[in-house]
Design a protein around this motif. Structure first.
Motif, PDB file in Angstrom:
ATOM      1  N   ARG A 162     -27.925   6.524 -13.319  1.00  0.00           N
ATOM      2  CA  ARG A 162     -27.360   5.349 -14.482  1.00  0.00           C
ATOM      3  C   ARG A 162     -27.166   6.372 -15.645  1.00  0.00           C
ATOM      4  O   ARG A 162     -27.555   7.211 -16.061  1.00  0.00           O
ATOM      5  CB  ARG A 162     -29.002   4.508 -14.819  1.00  0.00           C
ATOM      6  N   SER A 189     -22.981  -1.526 -11.613  1.00  0.00           N
ATOM      7  CA  SER A 189     -23.474  -2.571 -12.543  1.00  0.00           C
ATOM      8  C   SER A 189     -23.851  -2.024 -13.656  1.00  0.00           C
ATOM      9  O   SER A 189     -23.777  -0.870 -13.705  1.00  0.00           O
ATOM     10  CB  SER A 189     -24.397  -3.666 -11.696  1.00  0.00           C
ATOM     11  N   GLU A 203     -24.551   2.109 -13.562  1.00  0.00           N
ATOM     12  CA  GLU A 203     -25.365   2.465 -12.644  1.00  0.00           C
ATOM     13  C   GLU A 203     -24.995   2.201 -11.059  1.00  0.00           C
ATOM     14  O   GLU A 203     -24.274   1.213 -10.758  1.00  0.00           O
ATOM     15  CB  GLU A 203     -26.923   1.656 -12.748  1.00  0.00           C
ATOM     16  N   GLY A 204     -25.378   2.900 -10.185  1.00  0.00           N
ATOM     17  CA  GLY A 204     -24.953   3.004  -8.835  1.00  0.00           C
ATOM     18  C   GLY A 204     -25.030   4.326  -8.161  1.00  0.00           C
ATOM     19  O   GLY A 204     -25.950   5.176  -8.652  1.00  0.00           O
ATOM     20  N   GLN A 243     -29.818  -1.304  -4.191  1.00  0.00           N
ATOM     21  CA  GLN A 243     -30.094  -2.802  -4.951  1.00  0.00           C
ATOM     22  C   GLN A 243     -31.398  -2.872  -5.807  1.00  0.00           C
ATOM     23  O   GLN A 243     -31.371  -3.181  -6.892  1.00  0.00           O
ATOM     24  CB  GLN A 243     -29.893  -3.978  -3.834  1.00  0.00           C
ATOM     25  N   ARG A 246     -31.304  -1.048  -9.171  1.00  0.00           N
ATOM     26  CA  ARG A 246     -30.499  -1.615 -10.312  1.00  0.00           C
ATOM     27  C   ARG A 246     -31.213  -2.226 -11.307  1.00  0.00           C
ATOM     28  O   ARG A 246     -32.117  -3.214 -10.991  1.00  0.00           O
ATOM     29  CB  ARG A 246     -29.528  -2.606  -9.736  1.00  0.00           C
ATOM     30  N   LYS A 247     -30.919  -2.278 -12.549  1.00  0.00           N
ATOM     31  CA  LYS A 247     -31.459  -3.142 -13.518  1.00  0.00           C
ATOM     32  C   LYS A 247     -30.435  -4.058 -14.297  1.00  0.00           C
ATOM     33  O   LYS A 247     -31.085  -5.061 -14.762  1.00  0.00           O
ATOM     34  CB  LYS A 247     -32.080  -2.226 -14.678  1.00  0.00           C
TER      35      LYS A 247
END
Length: 293
Positions: A162, A189, A203-204, A243, A246-247
């Motif tokens: 992130r 995302s 992020e990813g 997934q 992820r936030k």
């Protein structure tokens, strides 16, 4: 981690040495001139900005095999800010290596560097090692050896990243469109807060975040930098696992408008509450140095 002036100077003198030994672009090329310029600026000037990204370069090594006349190995290298206190990041590739041969070669190179060079410049030694040893990996038959396919994939750890990017301002419509389009293309995302200051969070997968950053920083900015970075190693790099980290559901633009009062200035109180909701309140301090209430 912040580099010391001394570490920066060691990196520069080593890069100068490499460029004098390998003057041709096809042997040695710095792929990130901006990072190099920032590093030089930082080394020469006590109060300069800390570089926002690592110097990255390619070293190409030609070597001979009994079976094949000439093989080229490419070393993609990056110097972490703390290098030479920490090891350089090196990935050796060649079209003749299978995936498992490549993984084994890289892990052996890393072991060699760990055992022989703690805390000292080692790019030339790494290049020598590749020149002397890499060709042997092309013929290694790993199918029958103890290294099974599952070991090979095991050692390729998936890293979820992130990035918290800070910009002096983000107004430009085209840039805002790029941020959203590129995030989508790279399956990232996060969010983008345009205005002044500009905040972007993506992020990813680590490689996708790094690609996003390298594209973004090539655009023209008054000032842009990575304020904070989070890396998480995932046990299995599956989709579900990613997934779960992820936030943010997708990348969208967030306008926390200060009721149009100050034009493009964003309401930082609203940003703070948004981050708090997402479990990222601590990042606010990193951006603005104060509690955001």
């Amino acid at each position: 981690e912040m580099a010391s002036q001394e570490e920066a100077e060691i990196q520069i003198s080593e890069l100068d040495l490499l460029s004098s030994m390998f003057p041709y672009e096809e042997e040695f090329a710095v792929t990130d001139q901006l990072a190099l310029a920032e590093l030089k600026h930082y080394a020469e000037n006590e109060s300069a900005e800390v570089p926002s990204s690592k110097v990255q370069f390619i070293l190409n090594v030609k070597t001979e095999l009994p079976s094949v006349p000439m093989v080229e190995f490419s070393m993609a290298c990056a110097l972490p800010f703390k290098y030479p206190t920490v090891l350089p990041e090196i990935t050796v590739r060649s079209s003749l290596l299978s995936r498992s041969q490549q993984i084994l070669l890289n892990s052996d190179l890393k072991t060699y560097l760990m055992q022989n060079f703690s805390g000292e410049p080692c790019m030339l030694s790494a290049r020598e090692w590749v020149k002397d040893h890499a060709a042997a990996y092309v013929d290694k038959d790993l199918s029958s050896s103890s290294m099974t396919a599952s070991d090979a994939t095991q050692s390729e750890v998936t890293i979820f990243t992130r990035l918290w990017i800070y910009s002096h301002h983000i107004y430009n419509k085209q840039k805002r469109k790029n941020i959203i389009d590129w995030a989508k293309e790279l399956s990232l995302s996060g969010f983008c807060m345009p205005g002044k200051p500009g905040v972007v969070c993506v992020e990813g997968l680590q490689s996708s975040c790094e690609e996003f950053w390298s594209r973004i920083r090539r655009l023209t900015w008054k000032r842009i930098l990575i304020r904070h970075r989070e890396d998480v190693s995932l046990e299995s790099g599956g989709h579900a696992e990613i997934q779960k980290q992820r936030k943010f559901p997708s990348l969208e633009e967030k306008c926390f408008d200060a009721h149009g009062a100050r034009g493009n200035h964003m309401d930082l109180g609203q940003l703070y509450h948004f981050l708090e909701e997402k479990g990222c309140a601590d990042v606010f301090q990193m951006y603005f140095g104060v509690e955001g209430h």
